[in-house]
Write an enzyme that holds these catalytic residues in place. Sequence first.
Site, PDB file in Angstrom:
ATOM      1  N   ILE A  64      -9.625  -1.691   5.890  1.00 25.00           N
ATOM      2  CA  ILE A  64      -8.432  -1.074   5.287  1.00 25.00           C
ATOM      3  C   ILE A  64      -7.314  -2.097   5.357  1.00 25.00           C
ATOM      4  O   ILE A  64      -6.808  -2.409   6.444  1.00 25.00           O
ATOM      5  CB  ILE A  64      -7.997   0.198   6.052  1.00 25.00           C
ATOM      6  CG1 ILE A  64      -9.175   1.164   6.168  1.00 25.00           C
ATOM      7  CG2 ILE A  64      -6.829   0.887   5.356  1.00 25.00           C
ATOM      8  CD1 ILE A  64      -9.319   1.714   7.527  1.00 25.00           C
ATOM      9  N   THR A  65      -6.908  -2.627   4.220  1.00 27.77           N
ATOM     10  CA  THR A  65      -5.804  -3.586   4.249  1.00 27.77           C
ATOM     11  C   THR A  65      -4.507  -2.817   4.536  1.00 27.77           C
ATOM     12  O   THR A  65      -4.343  -1.661   4.125  1.00 27.77           O
ATOM     13  CB  THR A  65      -5.685  -4.378   2.931  1.00 27.77           C
ATOM     14  OG1 THR A  65      -5.244  -3.513   1.884  1.00 27.77           O
ATOM     15  CG2 THR A  65      -6.996  -5.049   2.556  1.00 27.77           C
ATOM     16  N   GLY A  66      -3.617  -3.463   5.266  1.00 23.40           N
ATOM     17  CA  GLY A  66      -2.341  -2.812   5.587  1.00 23.40           C
ATOM     18  C   GLY A  66      -2.529  -1.574   6.436  1.00 23.40           C
ATOM     19  O   GLY A  66      -1.997  -0.511   6.116  1.00 23.40           O
ATOM     20  N   SER A 123       0.350   0.138   9.973  1.00 25.03           N
ATOM     21  CA  SER A 123       1.394   1.175   9.978  1.00 25.03           C
ATOM     22  C   SER A 123       1.163   2.161   8.857  1.00 25.03           C
ATOM     23  O   SER A 123       0.228   2.013   8.056  1.00 25.03           O
ATOM     24  CB  SER A 123       2.791   0.545   9.846  1.00 25.03           C
ATOM     25  OG  SER A 123       3.010   0.120   8.516  1.00 25.03           O
ATOM     26  N   GLY A 124       2.014   3.185   8.803  1.00 24.91           N
ATOM     27  CA  GLY A 124       2.049   4.119   7.679  1.00 24.91           C
ATOM     28  C   GLY A 124       0.713   4.740   7.323  1.00 24.91           C
ATOM     29  O   GLY A 124      -0.080   5.130   8.180  1.00 24.91           O
ATOM     30  N   TYR A 164       7.411  -3.464  -8.565  1.00 25.36           N
ATOM     31  CA  TYR A 164       6.496  -2.550  -7.846  1.00 25.36           C
ATOM     32  C   TYR A 164       5.625  -1.781  -8.849  1.00 25.36           C
ATOM     33  O   TYR A 164       4.395  -1.722  -8.691  1.00 25.36           O
ATOM     34  CB  TYR A 164       7.326  -1.580  -6.998  1.00 25.36           C
ATOM     35  CG  TYR A 164       6.499  -0.590  -6.202  1.00 25.36           C
ATOM     36  CD1 TYR A 164       5.861  -0.975  -5.024  1.00 25.36           C
ATOM     37  CD2 TYR A 164       6.351   0.730  -6.631  1.00 25.36           C
ATOM     38  CE1 TYR A 164       5.107  -0.070  -4.288  1.00 25.36           C
ATOM     39  CE2 TYR A 164       5.597   1.635  -5.895  1.00 25.36           C
ATOM     40  CZ  TYR A 164       4.981   1.236  -4.734  1.00 25.36           C
ATOM     41  OH  TYR A 164       4.217   2.131  -4.006  1.00 25.36           O
TER      42      TYR A 164
HETATM   43  N1  NAP Z   1       5.001   5.603   1.063  1.00 30.82           N
HETATM   44  C1  NAP Z   1       4.848   6.214  -0.092  1.00 30.82           C
HETATM   45  O1  NAP Z   1       5.448   7.253  -0.355  1.00 30.82           O
HETATM   46  C2  NAP Z   1       3.890   5.670  -1.110  1.00 30.82           C
HETATM   47  C3  NAP Z   1       3.796   6.278  -2.367  1.00 30.82           C
HETATM   48  C4  NAP Z   1       2.904   5.787  -3.297  1.00 30.82           C
HETATM   49  C5  NAP Z   1       2.092   4.717  -2.962  1.00 30.82           C
HETATM   50  N2  NAP Z   1       2.189   4.131  -1.740  1.00 30.82           N
HETATM   51  C6  NAP Z   1       1.336   2.993  -1.430  1.00 30.82           C
HETATM   52  O2  NAP Z   1       0.624   3.259  -0.234  1.00 30.82           O
HETATM   53  C7  NAP Z   1       0.331   2.029   0.418  1.00 30.82           C
HETATM   54  C8  NAP Z   1       0.720   2.109   1.878  1.00 30.82           C
HETATM   55  O3  NAP Z   1       2.116   2.264   1.937  1.00 30.82           O
HETATM   56  P1  NAP Z   1       2.905   2.768   3.229  1.00 30.82           P
HETATM   57  O4  NAP Z   1       3.940   3.669   2.744  1.00 30.82           O
HETATM   58  O5  NAP Z   1       1.961   3.199   4.282  1.00 30.82           O
HETATM   59  O6  NAP Z   1       3.626   1.404   3.651  1.00 30.82           O
HETATM   60  P2  NAP Z   1       3.951   0.746   5.061  1.00 30.82           P
HETATM   61  O7  NAP Z   1       4.020   1.748   6.141  1.00 30.82           O
HETATM   62  O8  NAP Z   1       5.106  -0.139   4.825  1.00 30.82           O
HETATM   63  O9  NAP Z   1       2.646  -0.130   5.348  1.00 30.82           O
HETATM   64  C9  NAP Z   1       2.357  -1.239   4.575  1.00 30.82           C
HETATM   65  C10 NAP Z   1       1.199  -1.980   5.201  1.00 30.82           C
HETATM   66  O10 NAP Z   1       0.957  -3.144   4.384  1.00 30.82           O
HETATM   67  C11 NAP Z   1       0.920  -4.283   5.219  1.00 30.82           C
HETATM   68  N3  NAP Z   1       1.463  -5.449   4.525  1.00 30.82           N
HETATM   69  C12 NAP Z   1       2.638  -5.549   3.849  1.00 30.82           C
HETATM   70  N4  NAP Z   1       2.805  -6.797   3.390  1.00 30.82           N
HETATM   71  C13 NAP Z   1       1.711  -7.501   3.774  1.00 30.82           C
HETATM   72  C14 NAP Z   1       1.308  -8.850   3.626  1.00 30.82           C
HETATM   73  N5  NAP Z   1       2.065  -9.754   2.995  1.00 30.82           N
HETATM   74  N6  NAP Z   1       0.130  -9.223   4.138  1.00 30.82           N
HETATM   75  C15 NAP Z   1      -0.638  -8.348   4.816  1.00 30.82           C
HETATM   76  N7  NAP Z   1      -0.310  -7.054   4.999  1.00 30.82           N
HETATM   77  C16 NAP Z   1       0.861  -6.646   4.496  1.00 30.82           C
HETATM   78  C17 NAP Z   1       1.769  -3.931   6.439  1.00 30.82           C
HETATM   79  O11 NAP Z   1       1.281  -4.656   7.541  1.00 30.82           O
HETATM   80  P3  NAP Z   1       2.190  -5.657   8.448  1.00 30.82           P
HETATM   81  O12 NAP Z   1       3.525  -5.042   8.572  1.00 30.82           O
HETATM   82  O13 NAP Z   1       1.418  -5.738   9.718  1.00 30.82           O
HETATM   83  O14 NAP Z   1       2.168  -6.927   7.692  1.00 30.82           O
HETATM   84  C18 NAP Z   1       1.463  -2.447   6.618  1.00 30.82           C
HETATM   85  O15 NAP Z   1       0.310  -2.276   7.397  1.00 30.82           O
HETATM   86  C19 NAP Z   1       1.055   0.940  -0.367  1.00 30.82           C
HETATM   87  O16 NAP Z   1       0.168   0.299  -1.250  1.00 30.82           O
HETATM   88  C20 NAP Z   1       2.089   1.724  -1.160  1.00 30.82           C
HETATM   89  O17 NAP Z   1       2.487   1.068  -2.337  1.00 30.82           O
HETATM   90  C21 NAP Z   1       3.067   4.573  -0.797  1.00 30.82           C
END
Ligand code: NAP
Length: 300
Positions: A38-40, A43-44, A194
């Site tokens: 699972i990439t990323g 967190s979250g 985005y």
């Molecule tokens: N939050 C929402 O409401 C929402 C809605 C629609 C879609 N999404 C999508 O859901 C996914 C997860 O989002 P989230 O809200 O859980 O975000 P988040 O909490 O900010 O988590 C993002 C994750 O991506 C990793 N990441 C970011 N930049 C990176 C890089 N350059 N290299 C490697 N890892 C990287 C971070 O890891 P590190 O910090 O350890 O680098 C973290 O684990 C994303 O694709 C987002 O676009 C989210």
Amino acid sequence: MPTRRKTLIGGFLASLIGFFGQAPAQDFIDMSGKTALITGSTSGLGSEIAARLGAMGATVIVHGRNEERGQEVVDAINETGPGKAVFYRADLASLAEVRALADRVRNEHGQLHLLINNAGIGGASNDPRRTSADGHELVFAVNYLSHFLLTRELLPLLDAGAPARIVNVASIGQRPLDFDDIMMANDYNQMGAYSQSKLAQIMFTMSLSEQLDTDRIIVNSLHPATFMDTPMVTEAGRRPMSTVEEGAEAVMQLAVGSAIEGRTGLYFNQLNEARANDQAYDADVRQRLWDLSVELTGGF
Ligand SMILES: NC(=O)c1ccc[n+]([C@@H]2O[C@H](COP(=O)([O-])OP(=O)(O)OC[C@H]3O[C@@H](n4cnc5c(N)ncnc54)[C@H](OP(=O)(O)O)[C@@H]3O)[C@@H](O)[C@H]2O)c1
């Protein structure tokens, strides 16, 4: 059942879910002894999915840049069991690091059963344009291009683990790609960047599905939930509107849901199959994106 009727029933179920605040229990495939990346997942949404897969008995490869948060996710999975976890660090803003990540996964695991391309960056509306180590617009590079390369690098390992699945975590925020300025050098705005990267993920899902044997690997994309309570949302100064649990439920349906078996190339809005932005259904545009992505990732 006709598609429209299915959609209506799906919509009705979604309303019920919204009303009662929780999704009905899903029937999941057996993940014990299977391997998932699972990439990323430091967190979250990603960390929640990692925990759920660990609880199902999977070997979970937790990925991100932050070693401390990554180790916390790994420790929690290993302490709770029955699955186990390891942390691999790689910055997806560097194609060399993406290749190194794929090498490590290949070297240390004989098979991959599940790849969830979840890592992403959003940012705030006044963020300036930034570029990756390879000189590509950063949001396009991290959210889309890195996953295009990683997925293609890992296809042989996924095939070895067949039946395998790929899930691309996209978004309802989608914007048609402008091939005259795909790196947004002339007219940058954070939401545009985005939304373009997210539509690219959906197009990649559709194109890839056409190249894969559905009996061996399926690939689907989704919008998990709107403004979940994750760092991406709170750090951008937005008020959360939904929970990580809601988003995880939607991802889990595509990742391990029994009902998804044999279904591929689809886009879901949370738990329901949905229509993406019109541009995704233009086969010429998808081919153009594919060719460009091959070129940008070094001809692989
Ligand atoms: N939050 C929402 O409401 C929402 C809605 C629609 C879609 N999404 C999508 O859901 C996914 C997860 O989002 P989230 O809200 O859980 O975000 P988040 O909490 O900010 O988590 C993002 C994750 O991506 C990793 N990441 C970011 N930049 C990176 C890089 N350059 N290299 C490697 N890892 C990287 C971070 O890891 P590190 O910090 O350890 O680098 C973290 O684990 C994303 O694709 C987002 O676009 C989210």
